[in-house]
Design an enzyme around this catalytic site. Structure first.
Site, PDB file in Angstrom:
ATOM      1  N   MET A 113       4.088   2.538   1.872  1.00 14.32           N
ATOM      2  CA  MET A 113       5.383   3.011   2.387  1.00 14.32           C
ATOM      3  C   MET A 113       5.245   3.689   3.750  1.00 14.32           C
ATOM      4  O   MET A 113       5.847   4.722   4.009  1.00 14.32           O
ATOM      5  CB  MET A 113       6.047   3.959   1.373  1.00 14.32           C
ATOM      6  CG  MET A 113       6.337   3.303   0.038  1.00 14.32           C
ATOM      7  SD  MET A 113       6.836   4.467  -1.258  1.00 14.32           S
ATOM      8  CE  MET A 113       5.220   5.110  -1.777  1.00 14.32           C
ATOM      9  N   ASP A 159      11.962  -2.013 -12.614  1.00 18.13           N
ATOM     10  CA  ASP A 159      12.023  -1.591 -11.220  1.00 18.13           C
ATOM     11  C   ASP A 159      12.397  -2.748 -10.306  1.00 18.13           C
ATOM     12  O   ASP A 159      12.187  -3.924 -10.636  1.00 18.13           O
ATOM     13  CB  ASP A 159      10.672  -1.020 -10.781  1.00 18.13           C
ATOM     14  CG  ASP A 159      10.623   0.492 -10.854  1.00 18.13           C
ATOM     15  OD1 ASP A 159      11.656   1.101 -11.150  1.00 18.13           O
ATOM     16  OD2 ASP A 159       9.540   1.064 -10.613  1.00 18.13           O
ATOM     17  N   LYS A 179      14.470   0.831  -7.537  1.00 20.80           N
ATOM     18  CA  LYS A 179      13.963   1.961  -6.768  1.00 20.80           C
ATOM     19  C   LYS A 179      13.114   1.388  -5.649  1.00 20.80           C
ATOM     20  O   LYS A 179      12.064   0.806  -5.881  1.00 20.80           O
ATOM     21  CB  LYS A 179      13.127   2.922  -7.626  1.00 20.80           C
ATOM     22  CG  LYS A 179      13.937   3.616  -8.710  1.00 20.80           C
ATOM     23  CD  LYS A 179      13.216   4.824  -9.261  1.00 20.80           C
ATOM     24  CE  LYS A 179      13.291   6.007  -8.347  1.00 20.80           C
ATOM     25  NZ  LYS A 179      14.660   6.518  -8.161  1.00 20.80           N
TER      26      LYS A 179
END
Length: 256
Positions: free
Chosen positions: A175, A36, A58
């Site tokens: 996030m 990742d 990602k």
């Protein structure tokens, strides 16, 4: 047709010293690693020189490798007899799409192993000396994403605020920087504006930075300080100690 092994490995928040021994052994044994974007190069450096390393970035708000393509790569490599490690930032089962990948691989008849990693929400709080639970301040903790999947409803921040206030819970928001204004407005319907908040960017890494503020000034502070992803927002009375230290000139002098 040969069948290899697939292991989903949590690489932790970035600091290679926070890898578990089990994760380290899996990385060293892998013949194929799908890595990742948020996994630090120092973690990937533990891989065998003979291993094939495929970067499958990602990251929210950036161009990403399609999830279906990543799952196809894992399946193909395993069927070729490779020892496949899917190396994911944090923990595979906390906002890491690990559940989707396990379901896909098992449906294809493959056996999958999962190795936990330290999630960034925990690392971010610990880096500031903040406990996520505390007998005097928080009876529990909620991990939640501020980035909803397309086509799904965003979290009900108003309900979360009311629950966090009545049940004395810490909110750890992943996030959430891009939606911070809405998050602030909705949380203020159930939490006092003076509720302490910490925002930690690049938790555990040398470039880590953080700000401590209050819920009523959260969006303003994030904008003024230029805080950006990847970042974790910690909301709750457990942050009160570090907030007091940040406001104390004597404490700041000692820290310096």
């Amino acid at each position: 047709m040969n069948t290899g092994k697939v292991t989903l490995v949590g690489a932790g928040p970035g600091d290679p010293e926070l890898l578990t021994l089990k994760a380290l052994k899996a990385i060293q044994a892998a013949t194929v690693l799908l890595v990742d974007d948020l996994v630090s190069p120092e973690v990937v450096a533990h891989a065998s020189p003979r291993a094939r390393i495929v970067h499958v970035g990602k990251r929210g708000g950036c161009k990403s490798t399609p999830q279906a393509f990543i799952e196809k790569l894992m399946l193909m490599a395993a069927r070729e007899g490779e020892t496949v490690v899917r190396l994911k930032g944090g923990d595979p089962f906390i906002f890491g799409r690990g559940g989707e990948e396990v379901e896909h691989l098992r449906a294809a008849g493959l056996e999958v192993t999962v190795i936990n990693g330290i999630t960034s929400g925990l690392a971010a709080a610990t880096s500031l000396g903040v406990p996520l639970t505390h007998r005097d301040h928080a009876q529990g903790v909620i991990f939640i994403t501020g980035h909803a999947q397309k086509g799904t409803d965003t979290p009900d921040w108003r309900a979360l605020a009311a629950t966090a206030h009545s049940a004395r819970l810490t909110l750890v928001i992943y996030m959430g920087v891009s939606s911070v204004s809405r998050i602030e407005d909705d949380l203020l319907t159930g939490l006092p504006p003076e509720t302490p908040v910490a925002v930690v960017q690049h938790a555990s890494l040398p470039e880590q930075r953080h700000v401590v503020t209050t819920l009523g000034r959260l969006a303003e502070t994030v904008t003024r300080e230029g805080m950006a992803s990847p970042a974790v927002i910690v909301v709750g009375d457990v942050v009160r100690g570090v907030a007091a230290a940040a406001a104390d000139p004597v404490a700041r002098s000692r820290a310096a």
